[in-house]
Design a protein around this motif. Sequence first.
Motif, PDB file in Angstrom:
ATOM      1  N   VAL A  22       0.838  -1.200   0.000  1.00 16.78           N
ATOM      2  CA  VAL A  22       0.000   0.000   0.000  1.00 16.78           C
ATOM      3  C   VAL A  22       0.875   1.254   0.000  1.00 16.78           C
ATOM      4  CG1 VAL A  22      -1.599   1.339   1.439  1.00 16.78           C
ATOM      5  CG2 VAL A  22      -2.039  -1.078   0.986  1.00 16.78           C
ATOM      6  N   LEU A  53      -5.969  -7.423  -0.896  1.00 19.31           N
ATOM      7  CA  LEU A  53      -6.116  -5.972  -1.025  1.00 19.31           C
ATOM      8  C   LEU A  53      -7.199  -5.602  -2.043  1.00 19.31           C
ATOM      9  CD1 LEU A  53      -2.349  -4.962  -0.888  1.00 19.31           C
ATOM     10  CD2 LEU A  53      -4.102  -4.401   0.811  1.00 19.31           C
ATOM     11  N   VAL A  58      -9.019  -1.946  -1.552  1.00 18.33           N
ATOM     12  CA  VAL A  58      -7.908  -1.035  -1.313  1.00 18.33           C
ATOM     13  C   VAL A  58      -7.137  -0.747  -2.605  1.00 18.33           C
ATOM     14  CG1 VAL A  58      -5.738  -0.734  -0.025  1.00 18.33           C
ATOM     15  CG2 VAL A  58      -7.719  -1.790   1.075  1.00 18.33           C
ATOM     16  N   LEU A  72      -3.468   2.149  -5.948  1.00 19.39           N
ATOM     17  CA  LEU A  72      -4.132   2.339  -4.661  1.00 19.39           C
ATOM     18  C   LEU A  72      -5.418   3.137  -4.865  1.00 19.39           C
ATOM     19  CD1 LEU A  72      -3.844   1.978  -1.570  1.00 19.39           C
ATOM     20  CD2 LEU A  72      -2.682   4.172  -1.534  1.00 19.39           C
TER      21      LEU A  72
END
Length: 104
Positions: A22, A53, A58, A72
């Motif tokens: 991230v 993720l 995310v 992201l």
Amino acid sequence: MLTSVDTDLLRVLADPLRLRIVTLLAKETLCSTHLIEETGARQTNLSNHLKVLREAGVVETEPCGRFTYYRLKPEAIAALAGQFADLADSARATAENNVKRSCP
């Protein structure tokens, strides 16, 4: 006002490798090859973490030829940050108003 935090998202981000991914994706969109180079993770391990993720909302993917790029989703992080900000506001108000539960 929210007074709790999305614990599912916290669990997702609590893993050191996922947090590293991230952090890297916050700076630029990367393909899995770049992420392997940056993290030192094995392909299968990295793929599993990227799947978690993605499912948590995310990151999002962008196919580009033979590669898949990962980006992201800032709104997911912003929502979590907002929840923490709400908790901080609530704690501040509690402290300022000396709110406490009396003992029986």
